[in-house]
Design an enzyme around this catalytic site. Structure first.
Site, PDB file in Angstrom:
ATOM      1  CB  ALA A  28      20.158  23.951  68.460  1.00 31.82           C
ATOM      2  CD  GLU A  31      17.125  10.457  65.164  1.00 36.89           C
ATOM      3  OE1 GLU A  31      16.329   9.836  65.575  1.00 36.89           O
ATOM      4  OE2 GLU A  31      17.266  11.268  64.342  1.00 36.89           O
ATOM      5  N   GLY A  32      17.797  14.361  68.853  1.00 32.87           N
ATOM      6  CA  GLY A  32      16.240  13.930  70.194  1.00 32.87           C
ATOM      7  C   GLY A  32      14.996  14.728  70.032  1.00 32.87           C
ATOM      8  CG  HIS A  33      15.694  18.983  69.683  1.00 33.17           C
ATOM      9  ND1 HIS A  33      16.516  18.413  69.645  1.00 33.17           N
ATOM     10  CD2 HIS A  33      14.631  19.628  70.125  1.00 33.17           C
ATOM     11  CE1 HIS A  33      16.860  20.145  70.161  1.00 33.17           C
ATOM     12  NE2 HIS A  33      15.979  19.740  71.313  1.00 33.17           N
ATOM     13  CE  LYS A 149      19.448  16.451  77.262  1.00 34.91           C
ATOM     14  NZ  LYS A 149      20.069  17.758  77.943  1.00 34.91           N
ATOM     15  CB  VAL A 176      17.126  10.399  71.482  1.00 38.53           C
ATOM     16  CG1 VAL A 176      18.425   9.270  70.684  1.00 38.53           C
ATOM     17  CG2 VAL A 176      16.591  10.410  71.080  1.00 38.53           C
ATOM     18  CG  LEU A 184      21.723  12.532  71.008  1.00 37.03           C
ATOM     19  CD1 LEU A 184      20.411  12.521  69.756  1.00 37.03           C
ATOM     20  CD2 LEU A 184      22.859  12.897  69.816  1.00 37.03           C
TER      21      LEU A 184
END
Length: 293
Positions: A28, A31-33, A149, A176, A184
């Protein structure tokens, strides 16, 4: 960029002339990934190799958690990984990762894994560290990138790599956020429009705590707690100000790095967030989680 999709570990550990980086995900991708993947790409350079793992690990989900409904979007994940600069997406089955069924020997997270997230989700960190250890062995990276995070997760992975001599650099990458401050997360897609607005309370509480930094640890906690307590529709699991070295509570005279962390349920969705802080140094130099080896 063309990405090779692998469903088994065959050939995954083949020698590579440059440095190899791994980014571990449960899919899933957002943008963080993508930020993690781009950071890995920049780190290893054009001659290096970036491997992205996509695996929803059943060992780290407890009874009643969202294993069955956790989003699985492999085709889209491969596209995100390719656009961000990955060379390989390793998306194994449960049978590939655990060929004999659930492993009889697991990594124990120890006391640091029993606090906060570990207390809220018993056994979660044991399952997480076990799969991270297996994936580090399977992908054989020089460096691995994880999002800050999941601050307690990052601290435990760094501790495991150091304590068990994994010989891999573990690097944290800043969280992010959406423009409005929401961190995110793949679980954000579960939020209704109303729940999403409520979810902003988490980041607002953290930022309020950060604004009270100069008044000391107790003031930070009080400022963050005040934001949480005046918002309806949010069930707080914990708000904690901790030492990132071992996730013990930071005392009123604490100096140096700290993490202000929160976990709460908004509607049916459980969310976590945190901010790194630094007590006793100019606020223009915010604390960051570094790398460990």
């Amino acid at each position: 960029m063309t990405v090779k999709l692998l469903r088994t570990a065959d050939g995954l550990r083949a020698a590579h002339p440059g440095r190899r980086a791994v980014v571990m995900t449960m899919g899933a991708l957002h943008e963080g990934h993508a930020t993690l993947i781009r950071t890995a790409r920049d780190h290893v350079g054009p001659d290096g190799q970036v491997v992205v793992t996509v695996f929803v690990n059943p060992l780290q989900f407890g009874p009643g958690e969202d294993l069955d409904r956790y989003p699985r979007t492999l085709d889209a994940d491969v596209e995100v990984a390719a656009a961000a600069g990955a060379d390989i997406v390793f998306a194994p089955s449960v049978e590939e990762v655990y060929p004999g069924g659930e492993p009889r020997v697991r990594i124990a997270a120890g006391p640091m894994g029993e606090r906060y997230e570990g207390a809220a989700r018993p056994g979660h960190f044991d399952g997480m560290l076990t799969v991270v250890a297996k994936l580090l062995h399977l992908t054989a990276p020089d460096v691995a990138f994880y999002g800050r995070k999941d601050a307690q997760q990052l601290a435990l992975i760094q501790r495991m790599a150091a304590d068990l001599n994994f010989g891999v650099d573990i690097v944290g990458v800043p969280t992010v956020r959406e423009p409005d401050g929401l961190a995110l997360s793949s679980r954000n897609r579960y939020l209704s429009a109303e729940d999403r607005e409520t979810a902003l309370t988490l980041s607002r509480a953290l930022f309020a705590g950060r604004d009270a930094l100069d008044a000391g640890p107790d003031a930070v906690r009080e400022a963050a707690r005040a934001i949480l307590e005046k918002t309806d529709g949010i069930a707080v699991d914990y708000l904690a100000l901790v030492d990132p070295a071992d996730f013990t509570e930071a005392g009123p005279a604490h100096t140096g790095p700290a993490v202000l962390a929160v976990a709460a349920r908004v509607g049916t969705t459980r969310l976590i967030d945190n901010l790194p802080l630094e007590f006793g140094t100019p606020r223009s130099r915010p604390a960051e989680f570094g790398a460990s080896r």
